[in-house]
Design an enzyme around this catalytic site. Structure first.
Site, short mmCIF file in Angstrom:
data_model
loop_
_atom_site.label_atom_id
_atom_site.label_comp_id
_atom_site.label_asym_id
_atom_site.label_seq_id
_atom_site.Cartn_x
_atom_site.Cartn_y
_atom_site.Cartn_z
N HIS A 143 -2.79 11.11 0.69
CA HIS A 143 -2.29 11.05 2.10
C HIS A 143 -1.73 12.32 2.55
CE1 HIS A 143 -0.75 7.59 4.92
NE2 HIS A 143 -0.54 8.72 5.49
N ASN A 185 -7.11 2.03 9.91
CA ASN A 185 -5.83 2.33 10.53
C ASN A 185 -6.10 2.23 12.17
OD1 ASN A 185 -4.82 3.00 7.96
ND2 ASN A 185 -4.30 4.88 8.41
N GLU A 227 -3.46 0.30 8.05
CA GLU A 227 -2.17 0.38 8.78
C GLU A 227 -2.03 -0.10 10.42
OE1 GLU A 227 -0.95 4.71 9.22
OE2 GLU A 227 -1.47 5.10 7.18
N TYR A 238 -3.92 1.68 15.85
CA TYR A 238 -2.52 1.43 16.61
C TYR A 238 -2.67 1.14 18.07
CZ TYR A 238 -0.22 3.49 12.57
OH TYR A 238 0.06 3.84 11.19
N ARG A 272 0.84 -1.19 0.00
CA ARG A 272 -0.05 0.16 -0.06
C ARG A 272 0.81 1.46 0.14
NH1 ARG A 272 -2.84 3.27 4.84
NH2 ARG A 272 -3.56 4.77 3.44
N GLU A 314 -7.13 8.51 6.45
CA GLU A 314 -7.34 9.44 7.88
C GLU A 314 -7.79 11.05 7.61
OE1 GLU A 314 -4.20 6.97 10.38
OE2 GLU A 314 -3.82 8.86 9.90
#
Length: 468
Positions: A121, A307, A373, A309, A75, A168
């Protein structure tokens, strides 16, 4: 051994401004990030992406790394200002920029690696920001973004089958136009007052981004998808919001945090309008969709790009409207941490939260999920030599925890998960942090640009080889 489906894809992710460099070569013009990094005090180490990991020149080396890691997919994002330097629908297309990305896609396919292409992005052409304010001008930016998308569909759509419109949009809106810590560095008053928060720009920008996404998808579905046969969607970011305690108040805060933080974008795209909690919180400052816009936006993603985390424990008492005024912490009531602390204060390892989030999203929004991500920055890694950084124990343990959660969600909870992209293929320019922190599974010596695989890369290669 439990296994993922045979068609599950995995790989690594990057972004154009963070890796390419070559900021003024072969016709590329400035983006808002080029301009932002030149402002004093905006980047922690006063650096920029002017060289980054020099991937514009070393792209074949990067493809060889991906091949070495035995990934199925890669990606990456396009630089809008490399393809249409000024950015607008009446501005010339840069043939050198198009040719660069075409060569990269072809090389990936030659090596059995599927390109997943992100259109945007965060690196808006500076020309559009100067011309009419960029994302603040819905009428202009939607048309220019759709034109940019069209150029890309026509240039790459015969060989690219996976498209992501935005990465995002919360970060674009809030960090770029609310808190001012990302390009273009606008700030708004976010403090509570008797009349509420007076900021409007983040909501205008978000509205423009959602509508631009919707019309770009409409164009693809009507004119390109029938003959090119690809799939298209958007990537949203979300932590898991865990109630600080099991009290009803904390459970309600968590739900509000999800609606305001993730639902701001996910609700219009998957359910058809802004969530009630956001409408109540923002009031008249929240733009309204027209009937036509809602018809275009609703259902405008073939998958749920995620995404993810970390997990946050939440309770009442926060001071940030953009997180639904949820107070966030990684400390449990007994004072213990959720997990291992990263080199950034917002990130700790906590795989169980990932599993819960996958279930939550699938149940609420009903689309197959691609994790676009997920990654970890090892504490003080920037001070280590390449030989020391290779033994990235904390990052490897992060991936051990999160791949376990991924497998449980897919095989035990019935969540339809199509792919996983680790962030990031390379140590690189990490936005406002510059080069102070590292998320890569490959160590980069920024002086020599030498790439050295870390143990986390070896772990991921082995794990996915065993579980697909």
């Amino acid at each position: 051994m439990a296994k993922l489906s045979k068609d599950f894809t995995w790989g690594f992710a990057t972004a154009s401004y963070q890796i390419e460099g070559a900021y003024n070569e072969d016709g590329r013009a400035d983006s808002i990030w080029d301009t932002f990094t030149r402002l004093p005090g905006k980047i922690a180490d006063a650096s920029s992406g002017e060289v980054a990991t020099d991937s514009y020149h070393r792209w074949e080396e990067d493809v060889a790394l991906l091949k070495q890691y035995n990934v199925k997919a890669y990606r990456f994002s396009l630089s809008w200002s490399r393809i249409i330097p000024i950015g607008g629908r009446g501005d010339p297309v840069n043939k050198e920029g198009v040719a660069f990305y075409r060569r990269l896609c072809e090389k990936l396919l030659e090596n059995g690696i599927t390109p997943y292409l992100t259109l945007y992005h965060w690196d808006l052409p500076q020309g559009l920001h100067d011309r009419y304010g960029g994302w603040l001008n819905k009428e202009e930016i939607v048309q220019d973004y759709v034109n940019y998308a069209k150029v890309c569909y026509e240039a790459f759509g015969d060989i690219v089958k996976y498209w992501i419109t935005h990465n995002e949009p919360w970060c674009i809106s809030v960090l770029g136009y609310g808190k001012g810590v990302f390009a273009p560095g606008h700030t708004s008053d976010r403090k509570r007052s008797p009349v509420g928060d007076t900021s409007t720009e983040p909501y205008i920008v978000a509205h423009s981004a959602i509508i631009a996404h919707g019309y770009a998808v409409k164009l693809y579905r009507e004119q390109y998808q029938p003959k090119q046969g690809g799939t298209i969607g958007i990537t949203l970011d979300s932590s898991w919001f865990e109630p600080y305690t099991n009290s009803q108040e904390n459970i309600d805060v968590a739900e509000r945090a999800f609606d305001v933080r993730l639902g701001w974008f996910a609700h219009p795209i998957y359910l058809g309008d802004y969530p009630e909690a956001l409408k109540k919180l923002v009031g008249s400052r929240l733009p309204k969709f027209t009937a036509e816009e809602l018809a275009v936006v609703k259902g405008s993603s073939d998958f749920f790009g995620l995404n993810h985390y970390t997990t946050h424990l939440v309770q009442e008492g926060g001071d940030d409207e953009f997180n639904g005024f949820a107070k966030q912490t990684h400390k449990r009531p007994d004072g213990t941490d959720l997990g291992t602390q990263a080199d950034v204060n917002w990130l700790q390892t906590y795989g169980p939260g990932f599993r819960k989030l996958l279930g939550y999203i699938y149940k609420k929004y009903g689309k197959p999920i691609i994790i676009t991500e997920s990654g970890f920055a090892v504490k003080n890694e920037n001070s280590l030599t390449a030989e020391q950084a290779v033994a990235d124990k904390d990052r490897q343990e992060y991936y051990e925890d999160y791949t376990k959660a991924l497998l449980q969600a897919a095989t035990e909870d019935g969540v339809d998960i199509k792919g996983y992209f680790a962030w990031s293929l390379l140590d690189n320019f990490e936005w406002a942090e510059g080069y102070k922190i590292r998320f890569g599974v490959t160590h980069v010596d920024y002086k020599t640009q030498k790439r050295t695989p870390k143990n986390s890369a070896r772990f991921l290669t082995k794990w996915f080889n065993e579980h697909i």
